[in-house]
Enzyme design. Structure first.
Site, PDB file in Angstrom:
ATOM      1  CB  THR A 125      -0.895  -0.014   1.258  1.00  0.00           C
ATOM      2  OG1 THR A 125      -1.411   1.286   1.491  1.00  0.00           O
ATOM      3  CG2 THR A 125      -0.113  -0.409   2.511  1.00  0.00           C
ATOM      4  CG  ASP A 126      -1.169   4.980  -0.811  1.00  0.00           C
ATOM      5  OD1 ASP A 126      -1.652   4.283   0.098  1.00  0.00           O
ATOM      6  OD2 ASP A 126      -1.803   5.895  -1.380  1.00  0.00           O
ATOM      7  CE1 TYR A 149      -3.169  -2.685   5.939  1.00  0.00           C
ATOM      8  CE2 TYR A 149      -3.051  -0.348   5.385  1.00  0.00           C
ATOM      9  CZ  TYR A 149      -3.162  -1.673   4.988  1.00  0.00           C
ATOM     10  OH  TYR A 149      -3.264  -1.983   3.641  1.00  0.00           O
TER      11      TYR A 149
HETATM   12  P1  NAD Z   1      -9.780  -7.319   2.787  1.00  0.00           P
HETATM   13  O1  NAD Z   1      -9.730  -7.025   4.262  1.00  0.00           O
HETATM   14  O2  NAD Z   1     -11.042  -7.045   2.041  1.00  0.00           O
HETATM   15  O3  NAD Z   1      -9.435  -8.858   2.558  1.00  0.00           O
HETATM   16  C1  NAD Z   1      -8.403  -9.514   3.244  1.00  0.00           C
HETATM   17  C2  NAD Z   1      -8.583 -11.016   3.051  1.00  0.00           C
HETATM   18  O4  NAD Z   1      -7.497 -11.670   3.725  1.00  0.00           O
HETATM   19  C3  NAD Z   1      -9.872 -11.566   3.650  1.00  0.00           C
HETATM   20  O5  NAD Z   1     -10.513 -12.412   2.726  1.00  0.00           O
HETATM   21  C4  NAD Z   1      -9.404 -12.339   4.877  1.00  0.00           C
HETATM   22  O6  NAD Z   1     -10.242 -13.452   5.180  1.00  0.00           O
HETATM   23  C5  NAD Z   1      -8.012 -12.765   4.447  1.00  0.00           C
HETATM   24  N1  NAD Z   1      -7.113 -13.031   5.587  1.00  0.00           N
HETATM   25  C6  NAD Z   1      -6.908 -12.237   6.666  1.00  0.00           C
HETATM   26  N2  NAD Z   1      -6.036 -12.828   7.506  1.00  0.00           N
HETATM   27  C7  NAD Z   1      -5.671 -14.004   6.932  1.00  0.00           C
HETATM   28  C8  NAD Z   1      -4.781 -15.044   7.301  1.00  0.00           C
HETATM   29  N3  NAD Z   1      -4.096 -15.001   8.449  1.00  0.00           N
HETATM   30  N4  NAD Z   1      -4.636 -16.090   6.453  1.00  0.00           N
HETATM   31  C9  NAD Z   1      -5.334 -16.159   5.284  1.00  0.00           C
HETATM   32  N5  NAD Z   1      -6.195 -15.210   4.894  1.00  0.00           N
HETATM   33  C10 NAD Z   1      -6.363 -14.147   5.703  1.00  0.00           C
HETATM   34  O7  NAD Z   1      -8.561  -6.545   2.171  1.00  0.00           O
HETATM   35  P2  NAD Z   1      -8.408  -5.859   0.730  1.00  0.00           P
HETATM   36  O8  NAD Z   1      -8.906  -4.473   0.826  1.00  0.00           O
HETATM   37  O9  NAD Z   1      -8.947  -6.767  -0.304  1.00  0.00           O
HETATM   38  O10 NAD Z   1      -6.824  -5.780   0.617  1.00  0.00           O
HETATM   39  C11 NAD Z   1      -6.077  -6.834   0.000  1.00  0.00           C
HETATM   40  C12 NAD Z   1      -4.600  -6.479   0.055  1.00  0.00           C
HETATM   41  O11 NAD Z   1      -4.375  -5.257  -0.647  1.00  0.00           O
HETATM   42  C13 NAD Z   1      -4.060  -6.263   1.466  1.00  0.00           C
HETATM   43  O12 NAD Z   1      -2.783  -6.821   1.524  1.00  0.00           O
HETATM   44  C14 NAD Z   1      -4.010  -4.746   1.607  1.00  0.00           C
HETATM   45  O13 NAD Z   1      -3.000  -4.365   2.510  1.00  0.00           O
HETATM   46  C15 NAD Z   1      -3.690  -4.337   0.189  1.00  0.00           C
HETATM   47  N6  NAD Z   1      -4.138  -2.986  -0.205  1.00  0.00           N
HETATM   48  C16 NAD Z   1      -5.436  -2.600   0.018  1.00  0.00           C
HETATM   49  C17 NAD Z   1      -5.858  -1.350  -0.413  1.00  0.00           C
HETATM   50  C18 NAD Z   1      -7.289  -0.904  -0.228  1.00  0.00           C
HETATM   51  O14 NAD Z   1      -7.617   0.259  -0.513  1.00  0.00           O
HETATM   52  N7  NAD Z   1      -8.224  -1.775   0.211  1.00  0.00           N
HETATM   53  C19 NAD Z   1      -4.952  -0.483  -1.047  1.00  0.00           C
HETATM   54  C20 NAD Z   1      -3.639  -0.898  -1.248  1.00  0.00           C
HETATM   55  C21 NAD Z   1      -3.257  -2.164  -0.833  1.00  0.00           C
END
Ligand code: NAD
Length: 322
Positions: A125-126, A149
């Site tokens: 993430t940024d 986070y």
């Molecule tokens: P989300 O919270 O919607 O989904 C996370 C998923 O990970 C869930 O399905 C959860 O069940 C699973 N999970 C959590 N802990 C786990 C574990 N110990 N083992 C296996 N599975 C596990 O998150 P998202 O928004 O889809 O983000 C996905 C990725 O992208 C993350 O790594 C996040 O840091 C990154 N990201 C998100 C954003 C954003 O705006 N949402 C932006 C940049 C990067």
């Protein structure tokens, strides 16, 4: 190509998998996908085309080493998205963020090495860069995370880099701006505001609402991830940006309008602790090196997202108030 995607029962991972399995990435219409997801509060198999002939779903934790050793062999690539992802939760309880985001990533990297997986994409993430009042971050910026986070994601990125330098594991890191799109959990700003307004409830706006974010459609993020996986270089970091920058106040204004509400529905609440003022990515590298270009305009994208939540109350109503 066999791709294992961790955390793909969540928002971004499920979009990536649905796109892969419906021919959204034309060079990989025959890809086989394994989803490994612990199904925490944030994940659901409702987000995935369960039963699709090229999809295997495995319920499990990324910290489960024996499970990783059973599941990873035979895959060409791992796209690692599993994470605890909500900043507010990380402020209230950071331990799970360290366990999943740091230790989990280290276990995935180690298992990929043992299994001979060719490429790992660490989806980051940024927010690892901290906060920036003017200008934009390139990939050379130091990591100065401000929330538990972002600290856990920065730590994971450093482990990814270390596995590349130490073991020669082909790891590529992506750092993306704030995402929006369908299937996003109602705890996050846009779905929270939209589902509250559609339910006739007020929306909570942090502080003065002047914090600025860059909003990118999840589909653009996923295309960027896939470009990095297929054309990126080992050991490299790629910012994925090109979204629309706006203050939380301006975003609130847009959502109020799209939901047919006004400022009487807004409640100002105490600011988030350590709230970053502004994020902004320079995404010149992925554009020039890999030909990335976002396709979704914010106005059209937001309108579609509001319509999606309007049309799918059965998806989000069970998540409200949980
Ligand atoms: P989300 O919270 O919607 O989904 C996370 C998923 O990970 C869930 O399905 C959860 O069940 C699973 N999970 C959590 N802990 C786990 C574990 N110990 N083992 C296996 N599975 C596990 O998150 P998202 O928004 O889809 O983000 C996905 C990725 O992208 C993350 O790594 C996040 O840091 C990154 N990201 C998100 C954003 C954003 O705006 N949402 C932006 C940049 C990067």
């Amino acid at each position: 190509m066999r791709i294992l995607v961790t955390g793909a029962a969540g928002f971004i991972g499920s979009h990536y998998v649905r796109t892969l399995l419906t021919g959204g990435y034309p060079e990989h219409t025959d890809a086989h996908v394994t989803v490994l997801d612990a199904l925490t509060y944030a994940g659901s198999t409702r987000n995935l085309p369960i039963g699709h002939p090229r999809l295997t779903f495995v319920k499990g934790d990324v910290r489960d080493r024996p499970l990783l050793d059973r599941v990873l062999p035979g895959h060409d690539a791992v796209v690692h998205m599993a994470a605890e992802s909500h900043v507010d939760r990380s402020i209230a309880g950071p331990a799970e963020f360290v366990r999943t985001n740091v230790l989990g990533t280290q276990e995935v990297l180690d298992a990929a090495l043992r299994a001979g997986v060719r490429t790992v994409v660490q989806v980051s993430t940024d927010e690892v860069y901290g906060t920036i009042e003017s200008g934009s971050w390139t990939e050379h910026e130091p990591l100065l995370p401000n929330s538990p986070y972002s600290a856990s994601k920065a730590s994971a990125d450093l482990f990814a880099r270390a596995y590349w330098r130490t073991h020669g594991l082909d790891v590529r890191i992506t750092r993306c701006a704030n995402n929006y799109g369908p299937y996003q959990h109602v705890e996050k700003l846009i779905p929270l505001f939209v589902t509250n307004l559609l339910s006739g409830r007020p929306v909570p706006l942090y502080g003065d609402g002047l914090n600025r974010r860059e909003w990118l459609h999840v589909d653009d993020h996923c295309r960027g991830i896939h470009l990095v996986l297929t054309r990126g270089r080992p050991g490299e970091v790629y910012n994925i940006g090109g979204g629309a920058e706006m203050s939380n106040r301006d975003m609130t204004e847009k959502l109020l309008e799209l939901c047919g509400a006004d400022w009487r529905m807004v409640r100002k609440v105490a600011d988030r602790k350590g709230h970053d003022i502004r994020y902004s990515l320079d995404d010149g590298k992925i554009r020039t090196e890999l030909g990335y270009e976002p396709r979704h305009s914010i106005d059209h994208g937001l309108r579609e997202v509001v319509e999606w939540y309007r049309g799918n109350p059965a998806w989000w109503k069970p998540l409200q108030d949980r």
